[in-house]
Design a protein around this motif. Sequence first.
Motif, short mmCIF file in Angstrom:
data_model
loop_
_atom_site.label_atom_id
_atom_site.label_comp_id
_atom_site.label_asym_id
_atom_site.label_seq_id
_atom_site.Cartn_x
_atom_site.Cartn_y
_atom_site.Cartn_z
N THR A 1 -14.67 -12.00 -4.73
CA THR A 1 -13.22 -12.07 -4.76
C THR A 1 -12.78 -12.83 -6.00
OG1 THR A 1 -13.34 -12.32 -2.37
CG2 THR A 1 -11.21 -12.66 -3.39
N ASP A 2 -11.75 -12.32 -6.64
CA ASP A 2 -11.20 -12.99 -7.81
C ASP A 2 -10.18 -14.02 -7.35
OD1 ASP A 2 -10.24 -13.81 -10.22
OD2 ASP A 2 -9.65 -11.82 -10.93
N PHE A 3 -10.59 -15.29 -7.35
CA PHE A 3 -9.75 -16.36 -6.83
C PHE A 3 -8.42 -16.46 -7.57
CE2 PHE A 3 -8.43 -20.85 -6.69
CZ PHE A 3 -8.25 -20.97 -5.33
N ALA A 4 -8.42 -16.26 -8.87
CA ALA A 4 -7.19 -16.37 -9.66
C ALA A 4 -6.13 -15.37 -9.19
CB ALA A 4 -7.48 -16.18 -11.15
N LYS A 5 -6.55 -14.21 -8.71
CA LYS A 5 -5.60 -13.22 -8.23
C LYS A 5 -5.01 -13.61 -6.88
CE LYS A 5 -7.63 -9.29 -10.62
NZ LYS A 5 -8.35 -8.03 -10.47
N GLU A 6 -5.76 -14.39 -6.09
CA GLU A 6 -5.32 -14.73 -4.75
C GLU A 6 -4.60 -16.07 -4.65
OE1 GLU A 6 -8.61 -14.60 -2.11
OE2 GLU A 6 -9.11 -12.54 -2.61
N ILE A 7 -4.67 -16.89 -5.66
CA ILE A 7 -4.15 -18.26 -5.57
C ILE A 7 -2.65 -18.29 -5.23
CG2 ILE A 7 -3.64 -18.55 -8.03
CD1 ILE A 7 -4.75 -21.43 -7.73
N ASP A 8 -1.90 -17.32 -5.70
CA ASP A 8 -0.46 -17.28 -5.43
C ASP A 8 -0.13 -16.83 -4.01
OD1 ASP A 8 0.40 -18.21 -7.91
OD2 ASP A 8 0.23 -16.22 -8.80
N GLU A 9 -1.10 -16.32 -3.29
CA GLU A 9 -0.87 -15.85 -1.92
C GLU A 9 -0.91 -16.99 -0.91
OE1 GLU A 9 -3.58 -12.69 -1.01
OE2 GLU A 9 -3.23 -11.72 -2.94
N TYR A 10 -1.21 -18.20 -1.34
CA TYR A 10 -1.35 -19.34 -0.45
C TYR A 10 -0.30 -20.40 -0.74
CZ TYR A 10 -5.93 -17.45 0.73
OH TYR A 10 -6.94 -16.65 1.16
N SER A 11 -0.02 -21.20 0.28
CA SER A 11 0.74 -22.44 0.08
C SER A 11 -0.30 -23.54 0.00
CB SER A 11 1.67 -22.70 1.26
OG SER A 11 2.67 -21.72 1.33
N TRP A 12 -0.16 -24.41 -1.01
CA TRP A 12 -1.15 -25.45 -1.27
C TRP A 12 -0.54 -26.83 -1.04
CZ3 TRP A 12 -6.11 -24.08 -2.65
CH2 TRP A 12 -6.30 -22.73 -2.96
N PHE A 13 -1.32 -27.73 -0.46
CA PHE A 13 -0.81 -29.05 -0.14
C PHE A 13 -1.81 -30.14 -0.51
CE2 PHE A 13 1.05 -26.01 2.75
CZ PHE A 13 2.39 -26.33 2.69
N ASP A 14 -1.31 -31.23 -1.03
CA ASP A 14 -2.09 -32.44 -1.24
C ASP A 14 -1.97 -33.19 0.08
OD1 ASP A 14 -2.96 -35.03 -1.71
OD2 ASP A 14 -1.89 -35.27 -3.60
N CYS A 15 -2.96 -33.06 0.96
CA CYS A 15 -2.82 -33.67 2.28
C CYS A 15 -3.10 -35.16 2.26
CB CYS A 15 -3.64 -32.95 3.34
SG CYS A 15 -5.30 -32.51 2.92
N THR A 16 -3.63 -35.70 1.16
CA THR A 16 -3.77 -37.15 1.05
C THR A 16 -2.40 -37.79 0.87
OG1 THR A 16 -5.93 -36.87 0.02
CG2 THR A 16 -4.88 -39.02 -0.21
N HIS A 17 -1.57 -37.21 0.04
CA HIS A 17 -0.25 -37.79 -0.26
C HIS A 17 0.90 -37.07 0.44
CE1 HIS A 17 -2.85 -39.06 -3.64
NE2 HIS A 17 -2.29 -40.21 -3.35
N GLY A 18 0.59 -36.02 1.18
CA GLY A 18 1.60 -35.35 1.99
C GLY A 18 2.61 -34.55 1.20
N THR A 19 2.18 -33.92 0.12
CA THR A 19 3.11 -33.17 -0.72
C THR A 19 2.65 -31.74 -0.93
OG1 THR A 19 1.99 -33.92 -2.73
CG2 THR A 19 3.87 -35.23 -1.99
N LYS A 20 3.60 -30.86 -1.18
CA LYS A 20 3.27 -29.48 -1.51
C LYS A 20 2.91 -29.40 -2.99
CE LYS A 20 4.76 -24.74 -1.18
NZ LYS A 20 5.74 -23.78 -0.75
N LEU A 21 1.89 -28.63 -3.29
CA LEU A 21 1.46 -28.45 -4.68
C LEU A 21 1.97 -27.12 -5.20
CD1 LEU A 21 -2.25 -29.61 -4.27
CD2 LEU A 21 -0.35 -30.93 -5.22
N GLU A 22 2.32 -27.11 -6.45
CA GLU A 22 2.78 -25.88 -7.10
C GLU A 22 1.66 -25.31 -7.96
OE1 GLU A 22 5.65 -24.52 -6.31
OE2 GLU A 22 6.12 -26.26 -5.05
N VAL A 23 1.52 -24.01 -7.93
CA VAL A 23 0.54 -23.33 -8.76
C VAL A 23 1.17 -23.08 -10.12
CG1 VAL A 23 -0.84 -21.24 -9.05
CG2 VAL A 23 -0.51 -22.21 -6.76
N VAL A 24 0.53 -23.57 -11.17
CA VAL A 24 1.01 -23.36 -12.54
C VAL A 24 -0.16 -22.84 -13.35
CG1 VAL A 24 1.97 -24.46 -14.60
CG2 VAL A 24 2.67 -25.25 -12.32
N ASP A 25 -0.01 -21.67 -13.91
CA ASP A 25 -1.08 -21.03 -14.70
C ASP A 25 -2.39 -20.97 -13.92
OD1 ASP A 25 0.64 -20.68 -16.88
OD2 ASP A 25 0.17 -22.68 -17.66
#
Length: 115
Positions: A1-25
Amino acid sequence: TDFAKEIDEYSWFDCTHGTKLEVVDNSLAFDLEAEDYGCVFATSNGDDDEDLLNFLETMKGLTKKSLWSYRKEWMYLQQERVPAAKALTATSKSTTAKDMENMVRITPEAGWVFE
């Protein structure tokens, strides 16, 4: 699977600090202190899961203060012995006979050592 193609299909979170992460490039960026640890969580369920949002809010509160801001030397918490009935009433609304039956009496003669 090409991870770079799928990364935008997910919501990502920094669960240590409780924040949503944004995908950039096709990358994620988040802060870590020296000798720190981190936790990244990905979900395809979006970011409206109530349990997840409650967890993130809790983590945000717990990690608000940097570990490096605390004193380096250990400080003991002063403790005091209180009678069992007083301890129970301080933590619960009512003390029952059942509560008292389940307690173990610690007497000075028992030779208990607390360090």
